[in-house]
Design an enzyme around this catalytic site. Structure first.
Site, PDB file in Angstrom:
ATOM      1  N   ASP A  27       0.857  -1.191   0.000  1.00  0.00           N
ATOM      2  CA  ASP A  27       0.000   0.000   0.000  1.00  0.00           C
ATOM      3  C   ASP A  27       0.892   1.240   0.000  1.00  0.00           C
ATOM      4  O   ASP A  27       1.605   1.485   0.968  1.00  0.00           O
ATOM      5  CB  ASP A  27      -0.890  -0.072   1.258  1.00  0.00           C
ATOM      6  CG  ASP A  27      -1.528   1.262   1.621  1.00  0.00           C
ATOM      7  OD1 ASP A  27      -1.740   2.097   0.719  1.00  0.00           O
ATOM      8  OD2 ASP A  27      -1.832   1.449   2.826  1.00  0.00           O
ATOM      9  N   ASP A 213      -9.868 -15.747 -16.058  1.00  0.00           N
ATOM     10  CA  ASP A 213     -10.693 -16.167 -14.929  1.00  0.00           C
ATOM     11  C   ASP A 213     -11.803 -17.109 -15.410  1.00  0.00           C
ATOM     12  O   ASP A 213     -12.438 -16.850 -16.440  1.00  0.00           O
ATOM     13  CB  ASP A 213     -11.316 -14.907 -14.292  1.00  0.00           C
ATOM     14  CG  ASP A 213     -12.001 -15.196 -12.977  1.00  0.00           C
ATOM     15  OD1 ASP A 213     -11.320 -15.660 -12.052  1.00  0.00           O
ATOM     16  OD2 ASP A 213     -13.220 -14.961 -12.877  1.00  0.00           O
ATOM     17  N   GLU A 272      -7.510 -20.349 -16.126  1.00  0.00           N
ATOM     18  CA  GLU A 272      -7.964 -20.863 -14.840  1.00  0.00           C
ATOM     19  C   GLU A 272      -9.113 -21.817 -15.160  1.00  0.00           C
ATOM     20  O   GLU A 272     -10.277 -21.439 -15.173  1.00  0.00           O
ATOM     21  CB  GLU A 272      -8.465 -19.731 -13.924  1.00  0.00           C
ATOM     22  CG  GLU A 272      -8.725 -20.238 -12.523  1.00  0.00           C
ATOM     23  CD  GLU A 272      -9.964 -19.693 -11.830  1.00  0.00           C
ATOM     24  OE1 GLU A 272     -10.097 -19.899 -10.614  1.00  0.00           O
ATOM     25  OE2 GLU A 272     -10.812 -19.070 -12.488  1.00  0.00           O
TER      26      GLU A 272
END
Ligand code: NOJ
Length: 556
Positions: A27, A213, A272
């Protein structure tokens, strides 16, 4: 097939790719969530680790109902993570360091906040806008029953009934995942054209590839027939399901491959595809389709020599048929971390309850799990082909099991009626420093505390930190660095032949070109063959290899 030399072959045949779960990596701006700039500042770390490529989980604008796998705009960057200029800078700087970039593409479904879905809701039944998604009238006298018996992967029915503009209950739409993730209709030409534009958009920005995905889910069986069993489908279904692995998906990949090949440099895509047996996976890897497919047979293996060997053999035999390389993987952001799995004998994708999925923490021997995960790393990195490492795997991070219920965010948690804690335990922000400041160094802002991080970090998290492991020559981080350096310098590693050696049923031993041997011992201590020990996952007992330990040897 004779392979060209390592430097002359396509990079994905040998690459070690590091998966970055962007929200939890680093971050830079102090909001407790990872971001693009955070990745950029950690490129030197990734370089020093010795990986070849990074795969970044979805970084697109998203309401974050499934942390980015609900995409609202496929051609921009989530404002919490940065902007397109940050992405361009990251791509350039990674390339300057020789690191390739794979981005995640989510074609099975969008967010319900995608402009197309909003348009579909507004446009009404039978409209062109609704045809981009899978809307159907319900069954029953007044359409009050869902169109079929499909269940969502996260739990509950896969259909949601909407309220039409007149305020009355109307059609149902399909969502194989969360309700906020409506499935696209891939029979619709506009949808196909749109994703081709999305691919080109990112290829033009210089990305080297895509992780696709739910690559086995885009096409649904004609007529949307009921499933044979009415239960919650796993991604890896035990029986044929009308929404997984339909033949029609391959036509999509053939068209995508043409796009990838039309760009300079070697551009690739990795599927995937939770598909079994291995022969079905190989179909995604035919010469005019995709480059890689995660080996989920390997990922779902228990820590067991016999099972692992069978699955390794099965995978290698299947992909040999199509001339594709293997892609080994033990971890990702969807499964309990291998440290815990190997200690508890868990096999992802099976089991109904949290206990089945995540095991009994009271029985967890963490040191045993770490020992096995380290041995597993040397196994994976010596096998033929490429490998995928999930962030934190190089630190032997365990699953985090003490996230308070009110901080759990995975849609699995709410969609299972709060019975399945879901996947948050493998997604806790990385510990970079031993000290709690800046959420163990996850955040560049020291005022961010471990509980300010988007998923709270436990107070023991710092003992696994990069900083702590840098200082310890025997740490898992150093083990990965050494293994990756050896792998890079050994011409015989990566893709290519391997030969099993028989050393007993509790041992996996195989040779690679260059007199290289990998031996993994699952049983009682064994005597090592003669040779120079290049690396071992744990201490050796003189010439003997202890249980749950792996070694790399240059044999004589
Ligand atoms: C697979 C992704 O890896 C997972 O995190 C996500 O929830 C589902 N696909 C739905 O997009």
């Amino acid at each position: 097939m004779t392979l060209p030399s390592r430097s002359a072959r396509q990079w994905w045949r040998d690459a070690v790719t590091y998966q970055i779960y962007i929200r939890s990596f680093a971050d830079s701006n102090g909001d407790g969530k990872g971001d693009v700039e955070g990745i950029r500042t950690r490129l030197p770390y990734l370089k020093s680790l010795g990986i070849d490529a990074i795969w970044i989980t979805p970084w697109y604008p998203s309401p974050q109902n499934d942390h980015g796998y609900d995409v609202a705009d496929y051609m921009d960057i989530e404002p919490d993570y940065g902007n397109l200029d940050d992405a361009k800078r990251l791509i350039k700087e990674a390339h300057d360091l020789g690191i390739r970039i794979i981005v995640d593409i989510v074609p099975n479904h969008s967010s319900d906040q995608h402009p197309w879905f909003k348009e579909a809701l507004a446009a009404g039944p039978g409209s062109a806008a609704r045809d981009r998604y899978i809307f159907r009238d319900g069954k029953g006298e007044n359409g009050e029953l869902p169109p079929n018996n499909w269940n969502a992967v996260f739990g509950g029915p896969a259909w949601h009934r909407i309220t039409e503009k007149d305020g009355k209950p109307g059609q149902w739409f399909l969502h194989l995942f969360a309700t906020e993730q409506p499935d696209f209709n891939w029979e619709n030409k506009e949808v196909r054209g749109y994703f081709e534009e999305v691919l080109k958009f990112w290829l033009d920005l210089g990305v080297d590839g895509f992780r696709i995905d739910v690559a086995h889910g885009m096409i649904k069986a004609e007529g949307l027939p009921d499933t044979p069993e009415k239960d919650s489908p796993e991604m890896l279904a035990a029986v044929a399901m009308p929404f997984w692995d339909q033949d029609g998906v391959h036509e999509i990949y053939r068209s995508w491959r043409k796009i990838l090949d039309s760009y300079p440099g070697d551009r690739m895509a990795v599927a995937e595809a939770w598909v079994s047996p291995a022969s079905r996976i190989a179909r995604y890897l035919r010469h005019d389709e995709l480059a890689n497919s995660f080996n989920f047979d390997f990922l779902t293996s228990p820590w067991d020599a016999k099972v692992l060997r069978e699955r390794i053999d099965g995978s290698l035999a299947a992909i040999k048929e199509v001339g594709a390389p293997a892609s080994w993987v033990f971890n990702n952001h969807d499964v309990v971390r291998s440290v815990d799995r190997f200690a508890l004998g868990l096999t992802p994708g099976t089991g109904e309850t949290t206990l089945d999925r995540q095991g009994d923490p009271a029985k967890l021997d963490l040191n045993l799990g770490i020992k096995r995960a380290r041995a597993g790393a040397l196994l994976m990195l010596a096998l033929p082909g490429g490998a995928y490492i999930y962030q934190g795997e190089e630190l032997a991070l365990p699953e985090v099991r003490d996230i308070p219920e009110n901080r759990l965010t995975d849609p699995r948690w709410r969609m299972s009626n709060f019975t399945d804690r879901g996947r948050d335990g493998c997604r806790v922000p990385l510990p970079w420093k031993s000290d709690q400041a800046g959420a163990f160094g996850f955040s560049a802002h020291s005022s961010v505390s471990p509980t300010d991080a988007w998923l709270p970090q436990s107070n023991w998290w710092g003992s696994f930190s990069v900083e702590a492991q840098e200082k310890n020559a025997d740490s898992t981080l150093h083990l990965y660095r050494k293994a990756l350096a050896i792998r890079a310098s050994e011409e015989g590693l990566g893709d290519g032949p391997m030969t099993w050696m028989e050393m007993g049923e509790n041992v996996l031993a195989f040779g690679r070109p260059g007199n290289f041997l990998c031996i993994v011992n699952f049983g009682e201590e064994i005597l090592l063959p003669m040779g120079e020990v290049l690396l071992s996952s744990g201490p050796l007992n003189n010439e003997r290899l202890p249980k749950d330990t792996a070694v790399w040897i240059r044999s004589r």
